[in-house]
Design a protein around this motif. Structure first.
Motif, short mmCIF file in Angstrom:
data_model
loop_
_atom_site.label_atom_id
_atom_site.label_comp_id
_atom_site.label_asym_id
_atom_site.label_seq_id
_atom_site.Cartn_x
_atom_site.Cartn_y
_atom_site.Cartn_z
N THR A 47 6.09 -30.93 -0.75
CA THR A 47 5.09 -30.42 -1.68
C THR A 47 3.90 -31.37 -1.76
OG1 THR A 47 6.82 -29.36 -2.98
CG2 THR A 47 4.71 -29.64 -4.05
N SER A 48 4.17 -32.67 -1.81
CA SER A 48 3.07 -33.63 -1.88
C SER A 48 2.28 -33.66 -0.58
CB SER A 48 3.58 -35.03 -2.24
OG SER A 48 4.32 -35.58 -1.18
N ILE A 49 2.96 -33.46 0.56
CA ILE A 49 2.26 -33.38 1.85
C ILE A 49 1.31 -32.19 1.85
CG2 ILE A 49 2.57 -32.85 4.31
CD1 ILE A 49 5.20 -34.50 4.16
N MET A 50 1.76 -31.07 1.32
CA MET A 50 0.96 -29.84 1.31
C MET A 50 -0.19 -29.90 0.31
SD MET A 50 1.61 -27.72 3.62
CE MET A 50 0.60 -26.42 2.98
N ASN A 51 -0.21 -30.89 -0.59
CA ASN A 51 -1.30 -31.01 -1.56
C ASN A 51 -2.55 -31.63 -0.96
OD1 ASN A 51 -0.09 -29.73 -3.72
ND2 ASN A 51 0.93 -31.60 -4.40
N SER A 52 -2.45 -32.22 0.23
CA SER A 52 -3.59 -32.85 0.88
C SER A 52 -4.54 -31.79 1.43
CB SER A 52 -3.09 -33.75 2.02
OG SER A 52 -4.11 -34.05 2.92
N PHE A 53 -5.85 -32.00 1.24
CA PHE A 53 -6.84 -31.05 1.77
C PHE A 53 -6.74 -30.95 3.28
CE2 PHE A 53 -10.92 -30.18 3.76
CZ PHE A 53 -11.23 -28.95 3.19
N PHE A 54 -6.56 -32.10 3.95
CA PHE A 54 -6.47 -32.13 5.40
C PHE A 54 -5.29 -31.29 5.89
CE2 PHE A 54 -4.94 -34.16 9.37
CZ PHE A 54 -6.04 -33.90 10.16
N VAL A 55 -4.14 -31.44 5.24
CA VAL A 55 -2.94 -30.68 5.64
C VAL A 55 -3.15 -29.19 5.36
CG1 VAL A 55 -0.47 -30.36 5.21
CG2 VAL A 55 -1.42 -32.67 5.36
N LYS A 56 -3.78 -28.87 4.24
CA LYS A 56 -4.07 -27.46 3.95
C LYS A 56 -5.00 -26.87 5.01
CE LYS A 56 -3.35 -27.43 -1.01
NZ LYS A 56 -3.93 -27.16 -2.33
N PHE A 57 -5.98 -27.66 5.44
CA PHE A 57 -6.90 -27.20 6.48
C PHE A 57 -6.15 -26.96 7.79
CE2 PHE A 57 -10.07 -27.92 9.84
CZ PHE A 57 -11.00 -26.95 9.47
N ILE A 58 -5.25 -27.88 8.14
CA ILE A 58 -4.44 -27.72 9.35
C ILE A 58 -3.56 -26.47 9.23
CG2 ILE A 58 -2.55 -28.74 10.72
CD1 ILE A 58 -5.25 -30.08 11.17
N MET A 59 -2.96 -26.27 8.07
CA MET A 59 -2.10 -25.10 7.85
C MET A 59 -2.92 -23.81 7.96
SD MET A 59 1.11 -24.71 7.52
CE MET A 59 1.55 -26.36 7.08
N TRP A 60 -4.14 -23.82 7.41
CA TRP A 60 -5.02 -22.66 7.53
C TRP A 60 -5.36 -22.40 9.00
CZ3 TRP A 60 -10.20 -22.73 9.19
CH2 TRP A 60 -10.85 -21.51 9.11
N GLY A 61 -5.61 -23.46 9.75
CA GLY A 61 -5.89 -23.31 11.18
C GLY A 61 -4.71 -22.74 11.93
N ILE A 62 -3.52 -23.21 11.59
CA ILE A 62 -2.30 -22.69 12.23
C ILE A 62 -2.14 -21.21 11.92
CG2 ILE A 62 0.23 -22.76 12.08
CD1 ILE A 62 -0.01 -25.83 11.83
N LEU A 63 -2.31 -20.84 10.66
CA LEU A 63 -2.17 -19.42 10.29
C LEU A 63 -3.23 -18.55 10.94
CD1 LEU A 63 -1.26 -19.79 6.50
CD2 LEU A 63 0.26 -19.13 8.38
N THR A 64 -4.45 -19.07 11.07
CA THR A 64 -5.52 -18.33 11.75
C THR A 64 -5.19 -18.15 13.23
OG1 THR A 64 -7.16 -19.10 10.16
CG2 THR A 64 -7.98 -18.31 12.28
N ALA A 65 -4.69 -19.22 13.87
CA ALA A 65 -4.31 -19.12 15.28
C ALA A 65 -3.17 -18.11 15.46
CB ALA A 65 -3.91 -20.50 15.82
#
Length: 129
Positions: free
Chosen positions: A62-80
């Protein structure tokens, strides 16, 4: 002594002047997002493993997912993943004969797949943030 053959073919080394058709861009992006998806599976499985390991692991994930950078990476993964899925469905519709295999249909379906991916990408952004 060998003869020198002068080749009369045009050589274009300026890559900024080359314009790919939308169907080529769609095809290349489909391959690129496939590779991204393979890498993403490893990242997502690692995060799932951390979150399921213990209550502390869940808090760590949960704390890892709170980072803006990780959220951006996750958004990129979901977009891909979205583009690869939409592109895959497009290719299957062509393979099964639901879409004609002409340049015009290929061009239009590529634009439609880009539009659908933009909508899914926005939805992924809402989901992540």
């Amino acid at each position: 002594m060998g003869k020198t053959v002068k080749k009369q073919r045009p050589v274009n080394l300026d890559l900024t002047t080359i314009r790919f058709p939308v169907t080529a861009i769609s095809s290349i992006l489909h391959r690129v997002t496939g590779v991204i998806s393979i890498v993403a599976v490893g990242i997502l499985l690692w995060l799932l493993d951390v979150s399921l390991s213990s209550p502390e692991g869940f808090l760590q994930a949960t704390s890892i997912m709170n980072s803006f950078f990780v959220k951006f990476i996750m958004w990129g993964i979901l977009t891909a993943l979205a583009f690869h899925t939409v592109g895959g469905i497009r290719h299957m519709m062509m393979d099964f004969g639901y879409l004609a295999e002409t340049m015009e249909v290929g061009r239009r379906s590529a634009y439609v797949s880009f539009a659908i991916t933009v909508v899914l990408s926005i939805l992924a952004g809402v989901l992540v943030w």
